[in-house]
Design an enzyme around this catalytic site. Structure first.
Site, short mmCIF file in Angstrom:
data_model
loop_
_atom_site.label_atom_id
_atom_site.label_comp_id
_atom_site.label_asym_id
_atom_site.label_seq_id
_atom_site.Cartn_x
_atom_site.Cartn_y
_atom_site.Cartn_z
N GLU A 228 1.76 -0.62 -4.97
CA GLU A 228 0.75 0.38 -5.31
C GLU A 228 1.48 1.73 -5.26
O GLU A 228 1.71 2.29 -4.19
CB GLU A 228 -0.41 0.40 -4.31
CG GLU A 228 -1.50 1.37 -4.76
CD GLU A 228 -2.10 2.24 -3.67
OE1 GLU A 228 -3.18 2.79 -3.90
OE2 GLU A 228 -1.49 2.39 -2.59
N ASP B 181 0.83 -1.20 0.00
CA ASP B 181 0.00 0.00 0.00
C ASP B 181 0.87 1.26 0.00
O ASP B 181 1.85 1.34 0.75
CB ASP B 181 -0.87 -0.03 1.27
CG ASP B 181 -1.95 1.02 1.25
OD1 ASP B 181 -2.81 0.97 0.37
OD2 ASP B 181 -1.94 1.90 2.15
#
Ligand code: GLC
Length: 600
Positions: A318, A254
């Site tokens: 990401e 993330d």
């Protein structure tokens, strides 16, 4: 040197580095098939010891709150996922990626983690997780989990300890606490949060006086870690080992581009606009220091791989980083295996832009010997069946949430184009990511009642940004059941639109024209022809508004024709059609917004 001067020099350095990145690249390698690597000019090392299943994998994202609810509380859970895993085996994907299910106050759908080594009771427990992994592996599916290293929840014991400790303490040094400006009254710099409002919140010190400020690039409940602190590095690597030891096959990282901030946290001129901006000159994104962290993570992941076996554990970033060549730095041979190709996701359904985006993507990943990834939808963006239902304009597409008072998409056009776009994506060499429900052609819920919204973006933006709830609405499994089979009862944490009934899995399963049948066919042909390991060549001699390319693998060649124009394209009599995105297609033609795959 004053911070502002140093920052100006840094900006110039980065602008120059951006333009020379190609020259600084490592030797490249060319993938020629499972288990075989051919060196490009200059040679190079094999990227990892295993057989590299991830190079052409199709990975399906499950957002645990919204996939399947086993206990009827209206929120999806791990036992629900385990029960429904056969759907993924039938669909024909290689792996499932689970968005966070860790202990969390759920202020940002679980991307606010309070305990990185446990399952939130909402979703089950560690035994339920182990059962999920065992079932997935039994079905031949790998399991990838999310890791959230940029920030924790404010309910994490470390942050609680930081609040209870004085400025300058070891406890505060794990996060980015700073004194405010103007005698402490104002935030330390001008950064804004991705969810709106300032990126700083002032704390009350243990003695009751107004005190320092802490940085949170997202919600106030998501304090950013200080990655210059070795304790933070050790802790997150230990978390990786915890899940690797439990048998996971990899991690989706993330906010992978956010961990390192420019020294002294200088002011920025950059206007942040929900996840999309060019990151080139932002002091909080894509700092060179992140790469050393990922080299270390790669060594850790590789230590779990088995020489000669298909057992690689993978890392996928990401990272909302532009341009593509900056993003490619994350997937150099000794760093991460993959990074999401968001530039492709945001490319409009226009022929020149599609061609340019695909060509650029393949070139940039190829330059560092990495497979490219392809993605059209996820839990943060408007679903592609809806995005493509709007008029298409050059430039990057709108991905922010939609409300009932916004212009509404054309759902029929959107779905037709979405099917055609997916048929392009699944032919492309590399790895592809699917988001739950796109195999049903689910549209975004664009008319959610505002009072049902749970994305913090809605509140923090002062009700100006609808946020991401519209793509997170629970899955329909059975057209006639309460909550469309999401759970045993009526409850679902976001209301499901009435049109979800007709799109339920059981309504589509045996319908040859359904989107589900199309996805199954695309995935089956992709797999048997090993298109993900193929090589793409653009074909001449077709109208400008037709994407025409051939993908050749060791096993087969497939010609792909995607008609982005308004006139039907006539196929030669000899065309051997493998499949078409439209149903029913018109024999001998490729209609507008239709893609066909032909045997070459
Ligand atoms: C990533 C996640 C998003 C989350 C944010 C903060 O962008 O995909 O859902 O809100 O990080 O963790």
């Amino acid at each position: 040197m004053r911070t502002s001067v140093r920052w100006a020099i840094h900006q110039i350095y980065r602008a120059v580095a951006g333009s020379t990145r190609g020259r600084l690249r490592r030797p490249c390698v060319r993938w020629t098939g499972r288990g075989a690597l051919g060196a490009c000019e200059g040679g190079g090392d094999v990227a990892g010891p295993g057989r590299q299943w991830w190079r052409d994998a199709v990975i399906y994202q499950v957002y645990p709150r919204s996939w399947a609810d086993s206990d009827g509380d209206g929120i999806g859970d791990l036992p629900g996922i385990t029960e429904r895993l056969p759907h993924l085996a039938e669909l024909g994907v290689d792996a499932v990626w689970l968005s966070p299910f860790y202990t969390s106050p759920q202020r940002d759908g679980g991307y606010d983690v309070a305990d990185y080594r446990d399952v939130d009771p909402l979703f089950g427990d560690l035994a339920a997780f182990d059962a999920l992994v065992a079932r997935a592996h039994g079905l031949g599916l790998r399991v990838i989990v999310d890791i959230v290293p940029n920030h924790s929840s404010d309910a994490h014991p470390w942050f609680r300890a930081a609040l209870a400790s004085p400025p300058g303490s070891r406890e505060r040094a794990r996060y980015l606490f700073r004194d405010g400006s103007d005698e402490g009254r104002l935030p330390p710099n001008n950064w804004t949060s991705m969810f709106g409002g300032p990126a700083w919140t002032r704390v009350t010190e243990p003695d009751g006086t107004p005190g320092q400020w802490y940085l949170h690039m997202f919600d106030t409940s998501q304090p950013d870690f200080d990655w210059t602190n070795p304790e933070v590095r050790d802790e997150l690597e230990d978390v990786l080992r915890f899940w690797l030891d439990r048998g996971v096959d990899g991690f989706r990282i993330d906010v992978a581009h956010g961990l390192v901030k420019f020294e002294d946290l200088p002011d920025t001129d950059l206007t942040l606009d929900a996840n999309v901006d060019a990151t080139a000159l932002a002091p909080m994104w894509d700092q060179p220091g992140v790469h050393e962290i990922y080299r270390s993570w790669r060594r850790l992941a590789d230590s779990y791989a088995v020489e000669g076996e298909d057992a690689d554990r993978i890392l996928c970033a990401e990272a909302w980083v532009l341009p593509a060549q900056a993003l490619a730095q994350y997937v150099r041979a000794d760093e991460l295996h993959q990074s999401f190709n968001f530039e492709y996701l945001m490319t409009p359904w226009l022929p020149d832009e599609q061609r340019a985006s695909i060509t650029r993507s393949l070139a940039q990943a190829g330059a560092v010997g990495a497979p490219q990834t392809w993605v059209l939808s996820n839990h943060d963006v408007v679903r592609h069946a809806t995005r493509l239902g709007y008029p298409q304009h050059p430039g990057l597409q709108r991905i922010a949430g939609i409300g009932a008072d916004d212009p509404q998409p054309d759902p029929v056009l959107g779905l037709r184009r979405a099917r055609a776009a997916t048929a392009v994506m699944l032919a492309l060499p590399g790895s592809a990511y699917l988001f739950q429900g796109e195999e049903l052609g689910l549209p975004e819920a664009t008319r959610l009642p505002d009072e049902s919204r749970q994305d913090p973006t809605w509140e923090r933006s002062g009700h100006t940004q609808r946020g991401r709830d519209g793509c997170r609405v629970p899955m329909p499994w059975e057209g006639d059941a309460p909550s469309y089979g999401f759970g045993p009862g009526e409850r679902s944490w976001l209301p499901q639109p009435a049109e979800f009934g007709a799109l339920a899995v059981d309504r589509q399963r045996d319908d040859p024209g359904s989107t589900l049948s199309l996805y199954r066919a695309l995935l089956a042909v992709r797999r048997t022809h090993r298109l993900g390991l193929g090589h793409l060549t653009w074909l001449d001699g077709h109208p400008e508004d037709v994407l025409a390319f051939e993908v050749t693998s060791e096993d087969a060649s497939v010609t792909v024709l995607a008609n982005l124009g308004t006139d039907p394209l006539t196929l030669p009599d000899s065309a051997d059609v493998l499949l078409t995105s439209a149903f029913p297609g018109t024999a001998g033609h490729v209609g507008p917004d239709e893609t066909v795959w032909l045997r070459s």
